[in-house]
Scaffold this motif. Structure first.
Motif, PDB file in Angstrom:
ATOM      1  N   TYR A 179     -79.994 -13.586 -38.943  1.00 22.46           N
ATOM      2  CA  TYR A 179     -79.858 -12.948 -37.636  1.00 22.46           C
ATOM      3  C   TYR A 179     -78.563 -12.148 -37.557  1.00 22.46           C
ATOM      4  CZ  TYR A 179     -78.998 -12.128 -32.745  1.00 22.46           C
ATOM      5  OH  TYR A 179     -78.701 -11.511 -31.552  1.00 22.46           O
TER       6      TYR A 179
ATOM      7  N   SER B  44     -87.907 -18.397 -32.463  1.00 24.64           N
ATOM      8  CA  SER B  44     -86.607 -18.062 -31.873  1.00 24.64           C
ATOM      9  C   SER B  44     -86.679 -16.759 -31.071  1.00 24.64           C
ATOM     10  CB  SER B  44     -85.528 -17.960 -32.954  1.00 24.64           C
ATOM     11  OG  SER B  44     -85.713 -16.820 -33.766  1.00 24.64           O
ATOM     12  N   HIS B  45     -87.618 -15.899 -31.402  1.00 20.19           N
ATOM     13  CA  HIS B  45     -87.736 -14.626 -30.692  1.00 20.19           C
ATOM     14  C   HIS B  45     -88.157 -14.814 -29.233  1.00 20.19           C
ATOM     15  CE1 HIS B  45     -87.539 -13.299 -34.846  1.00 20.19           C
ATOM     16  NE2 HIS B  45     -87.155 -12.128 -34.382  1.00 20.19           N
TER      17      HIS B  45
ATOM     18  N   LEU C 136     -88.016 -17.570 -27.545  1.00 19.46           N
ATOM     19  CA  LEU C 136     -87.012 -18.439 -26.940  1.00 19.46           C
ATOM     20  C   LEU C 136     -85.783 -17.634 -26.521  1.00 19.46           C
ATOM     21  CD1 LEU C 136     -86.171 -21.309 -26.166  1.00 19.46           C
ATOM     22  CD2 LEU C 136     -85.295 -21.589 -28.511  1.00 19.46           C
ATOM     23  N   ALA C 137     -85.456 -16.600 -27.283  1.00 20.82           N
ATOM     24  CA  ALA C 137     -84.297 -15.755 -26.959  1.00 20.82           C
ATOM     25  C   ALA C 137     -84.453 -15.084 -25.597  1.00 20.82           C
ATOM     26  CB  ALA C 137     -84.101 -14.704 -28.045  1.00 20.82           C
ATOM     27  N   LYS C 138     -85.684 -14.812 -25.209  1.00 19.47           N
ATOM     28  CA  LYS C 138     -85.913 -14.201 -23.894  1.00 19.47           C
ATOM     29  C   LYS C 138     -85.607 -15.177 -22.758  1.00 19.47           C
ATOM     30  CE  LYS C 138     -89.126 -10.990 -25.719  1.00 19.47           C
ATOM     31  NZ  LYS C 138     -90.215 -10.214 -25.816  1.00 19.47           N
ATOM     32  N   LYS C 139     -85.653 -16.458 -23.069  1.00 18.20           N
ATOM     33  CA  LYS C 139     -85.396 -17.495 -22.056  1.00 18.20           C
ATOM     34  C   LYS C 139     -83.932 -17.911 -22.016  1.00 18.20           C
ATOM     35  CE  LYS C 139     -89.851 -18.537 -21.231  1.00 18.20           C
ATOM     36  NZ  LYS C 139     -90.478 -18.005 -20.054  1.00 18.20           N
ATOM     37  N   ILE C 140     -83.305 -18.063 -23.198  1.00 19.04           N
ATOM     38  CA  ILE C 140     -81.957 -18.640 -23.226  1.00 19.04           C
ATOM     39  C   ILE C 140     -80.916 -17.723 -23.877  1.00 19.04           C
ATOM     40  CG2 ILE C 140     -82.852 -21.003 -23.211  1.00 19.04           C
ATOM     41  CD1 ILE C 140     -82.121 -21.221 -26.190  1.00 19.04           C
TER      42      ILE C 140
ATOM     43  N   ALA D 197     -80.094 -14.685 -27.232  1.00 23.62           N
ATOM     44  CA  ALA D 197     -80.298 -14.561 -28.677  1.00 23.62           C
ATOM     45  C   ALA D 197     -79.544 -15.617 -29.473  1.00 23.62           C
ATOM     46  CB  ALA D 197     -79.920 -13.167 -29.138  1.00 23.62           C
TER      47      ALA D 197
ATOM     48  N   SER E 184     -80.658 -19.218 -28.957  1.00 24.71           N
ATOM     49  CA  SER E 184     -81.969 -19.398 -29.571  1.00 24.71           C
ATOM     50  C   SER E 184     -81.865 -19.568 -31.084  1.00 24.71           C
ATOM     51  CB  SER E 184     -82.848 -18.195 -29.238  1.00 24.71           C
ATOM     52  OG  SER E 184     -84.067 -18.256 -29.929  1.00 24.71           O
TER      53      SER E 184
ATOM     54  N   THR F 298     -80.267 -22.922 -31.903  1.00 25.44           N
ATOM     55  CA  THR F 298     -81.220 -24.013 -31.674  1.00 25.44           C
ATOM     56  C   THR F 298     -82.229 -24.090 -32.816  1.00 25.44           C
ATOM     57  OG1 THR F 298     -80.986 -23.820 -29.273  1.00 25.44           O
ATOM     58  CG2 THR F 298     -82.995 -24.895 -30.091  1.00 25.44           C
ATOM     59  N   ALA F 299     -82.786 -22.945 -33.193  1.00 21.74           N
ATOM     60  CA  ALA F 299     -83.752 -22.908 -34.296  1.00 21.74           C
ATOM     61  C   ALA F 299     -83.108 -23.391 -35.593  1.00 21.74           C
ATOM     62  CB  ALA F 299     -84.299 -21.488 -34.461  1.00 21.74           C
TER      63      ALA F 299
END
Length: 107
Positions: A20, A69-70, A72-76, A78, A81, A84-85
């Motif tokens: 990333y 993770s993609h 999830l990045a919209k929620k929390i 980049a 996410s 976390t991943a």
């Protein structure tokens, strides 16, 4: 085939974070994918020693964590996410491969 001297859990987490970071800071997404793939191959050297089922499960977890993770990045965000991943995939790699290989090498 000897496992990498670096635990697969570290390689797994580093591959997700490094992939990333590489894509983000260079602006070259394929380069980030190359980092992700290289770390996955390096981790896979240990996964294979743990067994075929573990290798298959960890490959799915590794690339699944990348994919999940993609959204999830919209929620929390980049970075949270990706971290976390990386943490979840690294923990899975430790449990399913590193600890198994270490146990086998002790006898």
């Amino acid at each position: 085939m000897t496992p990498s001297p670096i635990p697969s859990s570290v390689l797994t987490a580093a591959g997700l974070v490094g992939g990333y970071a590489t894509a983000r800071f260079t602006g070259v997404r394929p380069l980030g994918g190359a980092v992700l793939a290289a770390a996955g191959v390096a981790a896979g050297r240990t996964w294979v020693r743990a067994g075929v089922p573990q290798t298959a499960a960890l490959a799915v977890i590794y690339f699944g964590a990348f994919g999940l993770s993609h959204p999830l990045a919209k929620k929390i965000g980049a970075w949270p996410s990706v971290l976390t991943a990386a943490a979840l995939a690294g923990c899975a790699s430790h449990i399913l491969a590193d600890s198994v290989v270490a146990q086998d090498s002790r006898g």
